[in-house]
Enzyme design. Structure first.
Site, PDB file in Angstrom:
ATOM      1  N   ASN A   1       0.813  -1.223   0.000  1.00  0.00           N
ATOM      2  CA  ASN A   1       0.000   0.000   0.000  1.00  0.00           C
ATOM      3  C   ASN A   1       0.844   1.270   0.000  1.00  0.00           C
ATOM      4  O   ASN A   1       0.302   2.381   0.012  1.00  0.00           O
ATOM      5  CB  ASN A   1      -0.969   0.004   1.185  1.00  0.00           C
ATOM      6  CG  ASN A   1      -0.285   0.148   2.533  1.00  0.00           C
ATOM      7  OD1 ASN A   1       0.948   0.170   2.626  1.00  0.00           O
ATOM      8  ND2 ASN A   1      -1.077   0.256   3.589  1.00  0.00           N
TER       9      ASN A   1
ATOM     10  N   GLY B   1       6.494   1.598   2.264  1.00  0.00           N
ATOM     11  CA  GLY B   1       7.278   1.166   1.113  1.00  0.00           C
ATOM     12  C   GLY B   1       7.425   2.285   0.101  1.00  0.00           C
ATOM     13  O   GLY B   1       6.736   3.313   0.160  1.00  0.00           O
TER      14      GLY B   1
ATOM     15  N   ASP C   1      -3.923  -2.345   0.001  1.00  0.00           N
ATOM     16  CA  ASP C   1      -3.829  -2.594   1.439  1.00  0.00           C
ATOM     17  C   ASP C   1      -4.325  -4.009   1.732  1.00  0.00           C
ATOM     18  O   ASP C   1      -5.324  -4.448   1.147  1.00  0.00           O
ATOM     19  CB  ASP C   1      -4.671  -1.560   2.185  1.00  0.00           C
ATOM     20  CG  ASP C   1      -4.328  -1.463   3.667  1.00  0.00           C
ATOM     21  OD1 ASP C   1      -4.388  -2.499   4.362  1.00  0.00           O
ATOM     22  OD2 ASP C   1      -3.992  -0.357   4.117  1.00  0.00           O
TER      23      ASP C   1
ATOM     24  N   GLN D   1       5.234 -10.155   4.162  1.00  0.00           N
ATOM     25  CA  GLN D   1       6.076  -9.212   4.881  1.00  0.00           C
ATOM     26  C   GLN D   1       5.306  -7.970   5.354  1.00  0.00           C
ATOM     27  O   GLN D   1       5.782  -7.234   6.217  1.00  0.00           O
ATOM     28  CB  GLN D   1       7.232  -8.744   3.989  1.00  0.00           C
ATOM     29  CG  GLN D   1       8.021  -9.864   3.336  1.00  0.00           C
ATOM     30  CD  GLN D   1       8.791 -10.707   4.329  1.00  0.00           C
ATOM     31  OE1 GLN D   1       9.380 -10.191   5.278  1.00  0.00           O
ATOM     32  NE2 GLN D   1       8.782 -12.019   4.125  1.00  0.00           N
TER      33      GLN D   1
ATOM     34  N   TYR E   1       2.600  -4.697  19.150  1.00  0.00           N
ATOM     35  CA  TYR E   1       3.210  -5.166  17.897  1.00  0.00           C
ATOM     36  C   TYR E   1       3.537  -6.651  18.000  1.00  0.00           C
ATOM     37  O   TYR E   1       3.137  -7.458  17.157  1.00  0.00           O
ATOM     38  CB  TYR E   1       4.464  -4.350  17.581  1.00  0.00           C
ATOM     39  CG  TYR E   1       5.370  -5.013  16.570  1.00  0.00           C
ATOM     40  CD1 TYR E   1       4.938  -5.203  15.256  1.00  0.00           C
ATOM     41  CD2 TYR E   1       6.634  -5.476  16.929  1.00  0.00           C
ATOM     42  CE1 TYR E   1       5.755  -5.836  14.322  1.00  0.00           C
ATOM     43  CE2 TYR E   1       7.458  -6.099  15.998  1.00  0.00           C
ATOM     44  CZ  TYR E   1       7.009  -6.274  14.703  1.00  0.00           C
ATOM     45  OH  TYR E   1       7.820  -6.913  13.784  1.00  0.00           O
TER      46      TYR E   1
ATOM     47  N   LYS F   1       1.661  -9.743  15.919  1.00  0.00           N
ATOM     48  CA  LYS F   1       2.413 -10.595  15.005  1.00  0.00           C
ATOM     49  C   LYS F   1       2.318 -12.067  15.423  1.00  0.00           C
ATOM     50  O   LYS F   1       2.172 -12.957  14.587  1.00  0.00           O
ATOM     51  CB  LYS F   1       3.878 -10.153  14.955  1.00  0.00           C
ATOM     52  CG  LYS F   1       4.102  -8.810  14.287  1.00  0.00           C
ATOM     53  CD  LYS F   1       3.795  -8.830  12.804  1.00  0.00           C
ATOM     54  CE  LYS F   1       4.845  -9.570  12.011  1.00  0.00           C
ATOM     55  NZ  LYS F   1       4.561  -9.502  10.548  1.00  0.00           N
TER      56      LYS F   1
ATOM     57  N   ARG G   1      20.675  -6.738  21.584  1.00  0.00           N
ATOM     58  CA  ARG G   1      19.807  -7.196  20.506  1.00  0.00           C
ATOM     59  C   ARG G   1      20.588  -8.122  19.566  1.00  0.00           C
ATOM     60  O   ARG G   1      21.810  -8.187  19.602  1.00  0.00           O
ATOM     61  CB  ARG G   1      19.292  -5.994  19.693  1.00  0.00           C
ATOM     62  CG  ARG G   1      18.468  -4.982  20.488  1.00  0.00           C
ATOM     63  CD  ARG G   1      17.093  -5.517  20.817  1.00  0.00           C
ATOM     64  NE  ARG G   1      16.293  -4.534  21.525  1.00  0.00           N
ATOM     65  CZ  ARG G   1      16.244  -4.417  22.851  1.00  0.00           C
ATOM     66  NH1 ARG G   1      16.998  -5.224  23.608  1.00  0.00           N
ATOM     67  NH2 ARG G   1      15.470  -3.518  23.427  1.00  0.00           N
TER      68      ARG G   1
END
Length: 305
Positions: A32, A36, A52, A74, A143, A147, A210
């Site tokens: 969408n 990107g 979308d 993704q 988030y 996911k 991390r």
């Protein structure tokens, strides 16, 4: 194979598209363009839809037109801090959008979903490191919760409809095309600020750890996942933890940045240390990261420059 890549104009998705095309697959991209960019699109894609994943009818039309053999999913909202302020929006896009995709896939004889999940956010504060796939799931932010919720739907679509899946739990992914101003990771933010000569802020002590893996390695993991039999979950990680302070120092050298960092308050919902055990991906997929952090950071700085 004919592959549909959602988010294929985004940071990771565009690299996935590139490796799929390089391997000889046909690629259709849905994006969408909220984060990107058209400039990221490989000109060899057979079709691009500015769409979308919340548009269920639009997805059905794309699947009817192309009947992809597999999907590399993704597309997502991916900002931990933003998700704390907009939990309903993250559930809508990441979960309901993914269900729209699964419905289209099962109705048009798609064979496999490769799903970009999160190893950095779904496990929460780890009980042990490196984290294995059987670690308890305790996300600390919407988030990570949104996911991970999709993983349950992938299982039930496999069980009820025979739609195979490969879940790839990503670490902190970095590299070229990551937007330093958008849904960015710390490496993109630091690199953008350093090259612009701006002050760099480290949240908390900088000793939070991390797992950083170069985007090309993550894209290759998606390619290898096309060939997996059955359905499975894999961590993609280096099994090495790196502190934010170390990342600052490495990038400071790569960019010749002359300033010291500014330290700000720690952020809500952040995990203090996490890195992923990818032994199963190495055994089943033949995957392991090839790019060293030192070389990857320099390639990233060069691309930003």
């Amino acid at each position: 194979m004919r592959i549909l890549v959602t988010g294929g104009a985004g940071f990771i998705g565009s690299h996935v598209t590139d490796v799929m095309l390089a391997a000889g697959h046909e690629v259709i991209v849905v994006d969408n363009l909220s984060s990107g960019k058209r400039a990221n699109l490989n000109p060899q894609v057979s079709a691009f839809y500015e769409l979308d994943i919340l548009d269920a009818d639009g997805l059905q039309q794309v699947f009817a037109a192309h009947r992809p053999h597999a999907v590399s999913h993704q597309a997502a909202l991916a900002n931990v801090r933003e998700s704390l302020h907009e939990p309903a929006r993250y559930a809508e896009v990441n979960l309901l959008g993914s269900i729209n995709l699964l419905e289209a896939a099962r109705r048009h004889d798609c064979q496999r979903i490769i799903y970009a999940s999160t190893g950095g956010a779904c496990y929460g504060e780890p009980l042990f490191v490196p984290v294995t796939e059987d670690h308890p799931i305790n996300p600390l932010d919407p988030y990570g919760a949104s996911k991970h919720a999709v993983e349950h739907y992938l299982y039930l679509y496999q069980h009820n409809y025979g739609l195979a899946y490969t879940i790839l739990r990503y670490p902190n992914v970095y590299g070229p095309r990551q937007d330093p101003l958008g849904e960015a990771g710390v490496i993109a933010i630091f690199t953008g600020a350093m090259l612009a000569g701006r002050e760099v802020t480290i949240n908390g002590s900088g000793e939070q750890v991390r797992d950083f893996v170069y985007v090309g390695d993550i894209a290759r993991g998606n390619l290898l996942a096309l060939q997996t039999p059955g359905s499975a979950i894999y961590n993609l990680g280096s099994a090495v933890g790196t502190s934010v302070n170390t990342i600052f120092a490495e990038l400071q050298g790569a960019t010749q940045y002359p300033l010291a960092p500014h330290y700000g308050p720690a952020k809500l919902g952040e995990v203090s240390r996490t890195y992923l055990d990818a032994s199963q991906a190495r055994r089943d997929l033949g995957w392991e990261p090839r790019m060293s952090l030192h070389d990857g950071l320099r390639l990233t700085a060069d691309s930003f420059r």
